[in-house]
Design an enzyme around this catalytic site. Sequence first.
Site, PDB file in Angstrom:
ATOM      1  N   LYS A 201     -47.701 -58.042   4.684  1.00  0.00           N
ATOM      2  CA  LYS A 201     -48.827 -58.837   4.214  1.00  0.00           C
ATOM      3  C   LYS A 201     -50.075 -57.967   4.247  1.00  0.00           C
ATOM      4  O   LYS A 201     -50.468 -57.459   5.301  1.00  0.00           O
ATOM      5  CB  LYS A 201     -49.003 -60.059   5.111  1.00  0.00           C
ATOM      6  CG  LYS A 201     -50.130 -60.957   4.678  1.00  0.00           C
ATOM      7  CD  LYS A 201     -50.110 -62.257   5.448  1.00  0.00           C
ATOM      8  CE  LYS A 201     -51.241 -63.158   5.015  1.00  0.00           C
ATOM      9  NZ  LYS A 201     -51.204 -64.438   5.712  1.00  0.00           N
ATOM     10  N   LYS A 255     -46.580 -59.862   0.203  1.00  0.00           N
ATOM     11  CA  LYS A 255     -47.716 -60.682  -0.183  1.00  0.00           C
ATOM     12  C   LYS A 255     -48.982 -59.841  -0.219  1.00  0.00           C
ATOM     13  O   LYS A 255     -49.214 -59.084   0.725  1.00  0.00           O
ATOM     14  CB  LYS A 255     -47.849 -61.799   0.847  1.00  0.00           C
ATOM     15  CG  LYS A 255     -48.942 -62.778   0.621  1.00  0.00           C
ATOM     16  CD  LYS A 255     -48.911 -63.784   1.738  1.00  0.00           C
ATOM     17  CE  LYS A 255     -50.066 -64.727   1.605  1.00  0.00           C
ATOM     18  NZ  LYS A 255     -50.137 -65.617   2.735  1.00  0.00           N
TER      19      LYS A 255
HETATM   20  C1  PBG Z   1     -52.646 -67.114   6.408  1.00  0.00           C
HETATM   21  C2  PBG Z   1     -52.210 -67.341   5.013  1.00  0.00           C
HETATM   22  C3  PBG Z   1     -52.939 -66.901   3.891  1.00  0.00           C
HETATM   23  C4  PBG Z   1     -52.206 -67.271   2.770  1.00  0.00           C
HETATM   24  C5  PBG Z   1     -51.054 -67.944   3.214  1.00  0.00           C
HETATM   25  N1  PBG Z   1     -51.071 -67.956   4.626  1.00  0.00           N
HETATM   26  C6  PBG Z   1     -54.247 -66.267   3.732  1.00  0.00           C
HETATM   27  C7  PBG Z   1     -54.812 -65.360   4.679  1.00  0.00           C
HETATM   28  O1  PBG Z   1     -54.136 -64.490   5.240  1.00  0.00           O
HETATM   29  O2  PBG Z   1     -55.998 -65.502   4.878  1.00  0.00           O
HETATM   30  C8  PBG Z   1     -52.657 -66.971   1.378  1.00  0.00           C
HETATM   31  C9  PBG Z   1     -51.928 -67.581   0.288  1.00  0.00           C
HETATM   32  C10 PBG Z   1     -52.597 -67.518  -1.008  1.00  0.00           C
HETATM   33  O3  PBG Z   1     -53.628 -66.857  -1.198  1.00  0.00           O
HETATM   34  O4  PBG Z   1     -52.076 -68.172  -1.910  1.00  0.00           O
HETATM   35  N2  PBG Z   1     -51.802 -67.346   7.421  1.00  0.00           N
END
Ligand code: PBG
Length: 330
Positions: A201, A255
């Site tokens: 991520k 991601k």
């Molecule tokens: C955080 C989380 C995020 C997303 C899903 N879970 C964002 C972040 O790390 O701030 C983002 C998903 C998206 O942008 O569609 N646990």
Amino acid sequence: MITGKYPNLRLRRTRKYTWSRRLIQENNLSSNDFIYPIFLIEGKNNIQSIKSMPDIYKHTIDKLGGLVSNAIKNKIPMIALFPSTPNKKKDYYGNEALNENNLVCRATRYIKKRFKNDIGIMCDVALDPYTSHGHDGLLKKNYVLNDKTIEVLKKQSLLQAEMGCDVIAPSDMMDGRISKIRKFLDKNSYHDVQLLSYAVKYASNFYGPFRDAIGSKKSLVSDKKNYQMDYANNNESMREVALDIKEGADMVMVKPGMPYLDIIKNIKDNFKIPVLAYQVSGEYSLIKNGIKNKIIKEDAILESLMCFKRAGASAIVSYFAMDIARKLKN
Ligand code: PBG
């Protein structure tokens, strides 16, 4: 690799007719490829739009029945639940994460009771929907604590498993959490609950609309760079995946999606584990706005999803999931 040459060889020959293009198509999309994210809000009989995500809504729990039965009708295998927690329930420690009556817990119970195993339920494990500072873990002097955070994530995971969650998806990027969560679930007899690790991520600029949706945008103190990955890095993603596989991940997630196709392919080539892609909120909104403003054609959605299959993804979390699954079915 190339046999023959022009003018005998003409690669355009097989592209001439639709039937022929269909015949040689190397990848395809079906409803089976999608995970449908659902945003939850408190209240009754209400849906709420999200300013930065056109056509995406937050739903009260009593509105989920129709939504989930549509997902099942359209053959979507799994939904993912994301809570928009009211500010008054957020605090420094994210205590609401461990409340068995929080939005995600109530929604999971409701869906499981009504739909049994007709559809899978995936829940994020991280504290950001619940903390007043918007970070995924516990803070000390603006630094997210690793091991202390894991202790909370273990409890959050177990609670979600108890509620009926099928796939626990830690999205917090703490080191070592997969093995700790796996052990804790097993110790409590949840051997069959799957772990989908957000192994890779990135600290991305494409999460903006999501943070807007769950209400962590305004409150977020600085950024998430001390735990999410640097988008310049590739080798590091291989190490993250290798570790999470050792620790017991059943599937791994990359991601955001489209800017990271090389990473998906690399994982697929090097590890034989299901890789999922998350086409995140920023990607969704850019494409959606492009279509709404007639800058790109609607087919851009399919193109943006097919590339994940080409790269080797087993499934895609996408805000387009319901629309596309419906189209693919017809
Ligand atoms: C955080 C989380 C995020 C997303 C899903 N879970 C964002 C972040 O790390 O701030 C983002 C998903 C998206 O942008 O569609 N646990």
